[in-house]
Scaffold this motif. Structure first.
Motif, short mmCIF file in Angstrom:
data_model
loop_
_atom_site.label_atom_id
_atom_site.label_comp_id
_atom_site.label_asym_id
_atom_site.label_seq_id
_atom_site.Cartn_x
_atom_site.Cartn_y
_atom_site.Cartn_z
N SER A 149 -3.01 17.82 -4.16
CA SER A 149 -1.74 18.13 -3.49
C SER A 149 -1.98 18.90 -2.19
O SER A 149 -1.24 18.75 -1.22
CB SER A 149 -0.79 18.89 -4.41
N ARG A 150 -3.03 19.71 -2.15
CA ARG A 150 -3.36 20.42 -0.91
C ARG A 150 -3.86 19.44 0.15
O ARG A 150 -3.53 19.56 1.33
CB ARG A 150 -4.38 21.53 -1.18
N CYS B 188 1.60 13.78 -5.87
CA CYS B 188 1.58 15.12 -5.24
C CYS B 188 2.96 15.59 -4.78
O CYS B 188 3.19 16.79 -4.70
CB CYS B 188 0.61 15.12 -4.07
N ARG C 210 -0.16 29.33 -12.74
CA ARG C 210 -0.32 28.52 -11.52
C ARG C 210 -1.77 28.53 -11.08
O ARG C 210 -2.43 29.56 -11.13
CB ARG C 210 0.52 29.07 -10.38
N TRP C 211 -2.23 27.39 -10.58
CA TRP C 211 -3.55 27.29 -9.98
C TRP C 211 -3.47 27.63 -8.51
O TRP C 211 -2.49 27.30 -7.84
CB TRP C 211 -4.10 25.86 -10.14
N TYR C 212 -4.51 28.32 -8.02
CA TYR C 212 -4.61 28.69 -6.60
C TYR C 212 -6.00 28.34 -6.09
O TYR C 212 -7.00 28.51 -6.80
CB TYR C 212 -4.38 30.20 -6.40
N TYR D 206 4.72 18.33 -6.70
CA TYR D 206 4.20 19.69 -6.56
C TYR D 206 4.50 20.25 -5.17
O TYR D 206 4.93 21.40 -5.05
CB TYR D 206 2.70 19.74 -6.83
N PRO E 69 4.58 23.56 -10.91
CA PRO E 69 3.23 23.84 -10.43
C PRO E 69 2.26 22.73 -10.83
O PRO E 69 2.45 22.05 -11.83
CB PRO E 69 2.87 25.16 -11.13
N ALA E 70 1.23 22.55 -10.02
CA ALA E 70 0.18 21.57 -10.34
C ALA E 70 -0.45 21.96 -11.68
O ALA E 70 -0.79 23.12 -11.89
CB ALA E 70 -0.85 21.55 -9.23
N LEU F 10 -4.01 20.36 -8.02
CA LEU F 10 -3.70 21.25 -6.90
C LEU F 10 -4.52 20.85 -5.68
O LEU F 10 -3.99 20.79 -4.56
CB LEU F 10 -3.97 22.71 -7.26
N THR G 225 -0.28 28.16 -1.96
CA THR G 225 -1.23 27.74 -2.99
C THR G 225 -2.63 28.30 -2.73
O THR G 225 -3.56 28.00 -3.47
CB THR G 225 -1.30 26.21 -3.11
#
Length: 133
Positions: A44-45, A23, A124-126, A26, A34-35, A41, A60
């Protein structure tokens, strides 16, 4: 680079991945790396929650759902993450079901079991939102 195990608990060949190889790339390099998936993601969050990195969490979060600030509860200790399911629904939508365990400042244990929704925009993923299970 640090050899500390990544807080998300990811492994490779049954060995914990280092934060920098997991992680960290990212979280520390959001602008350039970006993840690659909604699961990455989400992991990483979780790691950003462990590290109390509000900046990463906010950038993110999808703009339509993003809070203006993200305060952290004092004394919370994150204890682990289990990804239960990763469901890629399309090229731009995915869901991740996970359980995150924590202990609050008074020592009480809590579990957050959520099915989260993610969207991919501009490569990018959100994180969009989730349902507690």
């Amino acid at each position: 680079m640090t050899l500390q195990p990544c807080p998300c608990g990811a492994t490779h060949r049954r060995r914990p991945l280092a934060y920098a190889d997991c992680c960290g790339r990212y979280v520390e390099h959001f602008d350039t790396e970006p993840a690659p998936s909604a699961e990455a993601l989400m992991r990483s969050r979780y790691t950003a929650f462990v590290r109390e990195d509000a900046g990463y969490l906010l950038v993110t979060w999808h703009a339509t759902q993003r809070p203006t600030a993200l305060p952290f509860e004092p004394g919370v200790r994150w204890l682990g993450l289990q990804v239960r399911a990763y469901l890629p629904l399309s090229e731009t939508h995915a869901e991740v079901e996970f359980v995150a365990r924590q202990r609050d400042g008074s020592g009480r244990a809590h579990r957050l079991h959520e099915r989260s929704r993610f969207v991919r925009e501009g490569g990018r993923w959100y994180y969009v939102d989730g349902d507690l299970l």
